[in-house]
Design a protein around this motif. Structure first.
Motif, PDB file in Angstrom:
ATOM      1  N   PRO A 204       8.641   3.716  13.930  1.00 19.18           N
ATOM      2  CA  PRO A 204       8.244   2.505  14.656  1.00 19.18           C
ATOM      3  C   PRO A 204       8.379   2.700  16.164  1.00 19.18           C
ATOM      4  CG  PRO A 204      10.454   2.249  13.793  1.00 19.18           C
ATOM      5  CD  PRO A 204       9.932   3.543  13.224  1.00 19.18           C
ATOM      6  N   VAL A 205       7.612   1.934  16.906  1.00 21.90           N
ATOM      7  CA  VAL A 205       7.696   2.004  18.369  1.00 21.90           C
ATOM      8  C   VAL A 205       9.088   1.592  18.828  1.00 21.90           C
ATOM      9  CG1 VAL A 205       6.879   0.972  20.512  1.00 21.90           C
ATOM     10  CG2 VAL A 205       5.233   1.623  18.739  1.00 21.90           C
ATOM     11  N   ASP A 206       9.684   2.428  19.648  1.00 20.79           N
ATOM     12  CA  ASP A 206      10.954   2.095  20.307  1.00 20.79           C
ATOM     13  C   ASP A 206      10.605   1.744  21.741  1.00 20.79           C
ATOM     14  OD1 ASP A 206      13.395   2.033  21.616  1.00 20.79           O
ATOM     15  OD2 ASP A 206      14.221   3.753  20.545  1.00 20.79           O
ATOM     16  N   GLY A 207      10.344   0.467  21.975  1.00 24.25           N
ATOM     17  CA  GLY A 207       9.899   0.034  23.284  1.00 24.25           C
ATOM     18  C   GLY A 207      10.886   0.345  24.382  1.00 24.25           C
ATOM     19  N   ALA A 208      12.174   0.176  24.096  1.00 19.13           N
ATOM     20  CA  ALA A 208      13.191   0.431  25.111  1.00 19.13           C
ATOM     21  C   ALA A 208      13.183   1.896  25.528  1.00 19.13           C
ATOM     22  CB  ALA A 208      14.562   0.027  24.592  1.00 19.13           C
ATOM     23  N   ALA A 209      13.009   2.801  24.566  1.00 15.81           N
ATOM     24  CA  ALA A 209      12.958   4.222  24.891  1.00 15.81           C
ATOM     25  C   ALA A 209      11.714   4.554  25.713  1.00 15.81           C
ATOM     26  CB  ALA A 209      12.977   5.048  23.605  1.00 15.81           C
ATOM     27  N   LEU A 210      10.582   3.936  25.350  1.00 12.46           N
ATOM     28  CA  LEU A 210       9.365   4.153  26.134  1.00 12.46           C
ATOM     29  C   LEU A 210       9.559   3.706  27.573  1.00 12.46           C
ATOM     30  CD1 LEU A 210       6.652   2.883  23.622  1.00 12.46           C
ATOM     31  CD2 LEU A 210       7.029   5.259  24.311  1.00 12.46           C
ATOM     32  N   ARG A 211      10.178   2.557  27.728  1.00 10.32           N
ATOM     33  CA  ARG A 211      10.389   2.016  29.064  1.00 10.32           C
ATOM     34  C   ARG A 211      11.292   2.928  29.897  1.00 10.32           C
ATOM     35  NH1 ARG A 211      10.725   1.750  33.173  1.00 10.32           N
ATOM     36  NH2 ARG A 211      12.003   0.465  34.516  1.00 10.32           N
ATOM     37  N   ARG A 212      12.306   3.505  29.272  1.00  6.99           N
ATOM     38  CA  ARG A 212      13.207   4.392  30.018  1.00  6.99           C
ATOM     39  C   ARG A 212      12.496   5.671  30.453  1.00  6.99           C
ATOM     40  NH1 ARG A 212      16.956   2.495  26.059  1.00  6.99           N
ATOM     41  NH2 ARG A 212      16.497   4.308  24.742  1.00  6.99           N
ATOM     42  N   ARG A 213      11.550   6.138  29.654  1.00 14.56           N
ATOM     43  CA  ARG A 213      10.885   7.408  29.933  1.00 14.56           C
ATOM     44  C   ARG A 213       9.675   7.269  30.856  1.00 14.56           C
ATOM     45  NH1 ARG A 213      10.767  11.991  27.257  1.00 14.56           N
ATOM     46  NH2 ARG A 213       8.497  11.914  26.976  1.00 14.56           N
ATOM     47  N   HIS A 214       9.084   6.081  30.890  1.00 18.88           N
ATOM     48  CA  HIS A 214       7.818   5.920  31.606  1.00 18.88           C
ATOM     49  C   HIS A 214       7.888   4.722  32.555  1.00 18.88           C
ATOM     50  CE1 HIS A 214       5.870   8.821  28.874  1.00 18.88           C
ATOM     51  NE2 HIS A 214       6.548   8.219  27.913  1.00 18.88           N
ATOM     52  N   GLU A 215       7.768   4.983  33.848  1.00 17.45           N
ATOM     53  CA  GLU A 215       7.852   3.924  34.851  1.00 17.45           C
ATOM     54  C   GLU A 215       6.696   2.932  34.753  1.00 17.45           C
ATOM     55  OE1 GLU A 215      10.117   3.182  37.702  1.00 17.45           O
ATOM     56  OE2 GLU A 215      11.241   4.078  36.059  1.00 17.45           O
ATOM     57  N   ASN A 216       5.593   3.340  34.147  1.00 18.43           N
ATOM     58  CA  ASN A 216       4.416   2.461  34.079  1.00 18.43           C
ATOM     59  C   ASN A 216       4.356   1.639  32.806  1.00 18.43           C
ATOM     60  OD1 ASN A 216       3.898   4.840  32.595  1.00 18.43           O
ATOM     61  ND2 ASN A 216       1.684   4.601  32.804  1.00 18.43           N
ATOM     62  N   VAL A 217       5.394   1.706  31.961  1.00 17.70           N
ATOM     63  CA  VAL A 217       5.420   0.921  30.722  1.00 17.70           C
ATOM     64  C   VAL A 217       6.046  -0.443  30.978  1.00 17.70           C
ATOM     65  CG1 VAL A 217       6.520   0.732  28.439  1.00 17.70           C
ATOM     66  CG2 VAL A 217       5.354   2.843  29.095  1.00 17.70           C
ATOM     67  N   VAL A 218       5.407  -1.468  30.428  1.00 21.70           N
ATOM     68  CA  VAL A 218       5.908  -2.840  30.496  1.00 21.70           C
ATOM     69  C   VAL A 218       6.029  -3.361  29.067  1.00 21.70           C
ATOM     70  CG1 VAL A 218       5.509  -5.175  31.361  1.00 21.70           C
ATOM     71  CG2 VAL A 218       4.693  -3.195  32.671  1.00 21.70           C
ATOM     72  N   LEU A 219       7.195  -3.890  28.707  1.00 21.34           N
ATOM     73  CA  LEU A 219       7.391  -4.483  27.384  1.00 21.34           C
ATOM     74  C   LEU A 219       7.269  -5.995  27.486  1.00 21.34           C
ATOM     75  CD1 LEU A 219      10.572  -2.552  26.141  1.00 21.34           C
ATOM     76  CD2 LEU A 219       8.171  -1.868  25.948  1.00 21.34           C
TER      77      LEU A 219
END
Length: 360
Positions: A204-219
């Motif tokens: 499943p998508v781990d939004g928090a992990a994506l946000r930590r790795r990518h400055e352009n991600v918005v949850l």
């Protein structure tokens, strides 16, 4: 024509169509399955917190949402500067696009997806670039390769809805990471997780992990669905501080009421009990899917609290048949019907209907 006229783009905004309540039927209990609402009432502690806030409704709410930000920051393990709250995740969509888009800019999103996306895009003055979801046996999914190909030098924002409303499938974490590798870092990628608590799948998508790795991600997340606070309108975004500052700058002052803030905090503190209710709804979703398939119908994977029926031109007749059976569903004209997972009796009624109608 004389008199004040709105901007042309405002006149072109498509209307948002809310789910309708059921029509009363003599001798028949009716069920609203049209708005993806949680059928369970708020927990007692949440109601008490809301009641306490009502006693002070002569005062403005805390515009800074300090207590709610503190609770979210502690729970998510992020600084408060990475959080923005608003009147539901719908408002956050409008705020983000207002802050980052104008005429000539493009916003890429899947379609069919959340109905508010093209409305918010048009309101911002940007141009929407809808990319069709997949079709066939594995349909209703974001076509991420096509979405990546649709990104141009005019693209400012990409909207990913997972699970996708109204079709149901969710993206995997690997899918999104691969997609982000294809998107320029200056393009904002929104991961709209309104139904994240209902997901039960591998990777499943781990939004928090994506946000930590990518400055352009918005949850984007909301208290409307799993937490059962749809009537109070409160959601939140997690993003880079610069993005959050822009979103906060265009937000409506005092938008999130004191009652909504108090109920959201109480809901976070009662999360374990609330998630037990989510587990009950997931089990009911599985039972609904089993009944649908046993009746001979094929539907996409369902990872939210709803199921999608791809009906095309028979959408209208099916909606009418459901209404006659005391079920209010959400039709999308010429495309299909979304049915919310709710009380077991509603599931039973739906399966009975499916067993005796043939509109596929």
């Amino acid at each position: 024509m004389s008199g004040p006229q709105p901007l042309p783009r405002v006149s072109a905004i498509p209307p948002y169509v809310p789910g309708k309540p059921p029509v009363a039927r003599a001798g028949l209990t009716t069920y609203k399955l049209s708005s993806n609402e949680n059928p369970y009432p708020p927990l007692p502690g949440v109601i008490e917190a809301a009641h306490a806030a009502v006693a002070e409704m002569n005062r403005y709410p805390d515009m800074g949402s300090a207590a709610l930000y503190a609770e979210l920051a502690a729970r998510l393990g992020c600084p408060e500067e990475e959080l923005a709250v608003a009147t539901g995740s719908v408002a956050l969509i409008f705020h983000l696009l207002t802050a980052f888009c104008s005429e000539g800019d493009e916003v890429v999103h899947a379609w069919r997806s959340f109905e508010a996306y093209p409305i918010a895009v048009a309101a911002s003055g940007a141009t929407g670039v809808p990319v069709p979801v997949t079709t066939g046996a594995d349909g209703g999914r974001h076509d991420l390769d096509a979405m990546a190909a649709a990104v141009t030098d005019r693209t400012k924002v990409v909207l990913l809805c997972t699970p996708n409303n109204p079709t149901g499938p969710a993206l995997t974490h690997t899918d999104v990471e691969r997609f982000l590798a294809q998107v320029p870092p200056h393009v904002l990628v929104v991961v709209d997780e309104a139904y994240r608590e209902f997901v039960r799948m591998a990777d499943p998508v781990d939004g928090a992990a994506l946000r930590r790795r990518h400055e352009n991600v918005v949850l984007f997340r909301t208290f409307s669905k799993a937490y059962g606070l749809a009537g109070l309108r409160v959601g939140y975004a997690v993003a880079a501080p610069s993005v959050v500052a822009a979103v906060r700058a265009v937000s409506t002052p005092f938008g999130v009421s004191s009652i909504a803030q108090a109920a959201a905090i109480a809901s976070l503190r009662a999360e374990d009990e609330l998630l037990e209710r989510v587990a009950t709804l997931v089990a009911e979703r599985d039972r609904m899917l089993a009944g649908i398939r046993a009746a001979g119908w094929t539907v996409p994977e369902a990872q939210g609290n709803f199921v999608w029926f791809d009906l095309g031109e028979t959408t209208g007749p099916f909606t009418a048949a459901a209404g006659d059976a005391g079920l209010s569903v959400r039709p999308f004209a010429g495309e299909g019907v979304r049915v919310t997972v709710a009380e077991p009796a509603a599931t039973d009624r739906l399966v009975e209907l499916l067993a005796r109608v043939s509109l596929r």
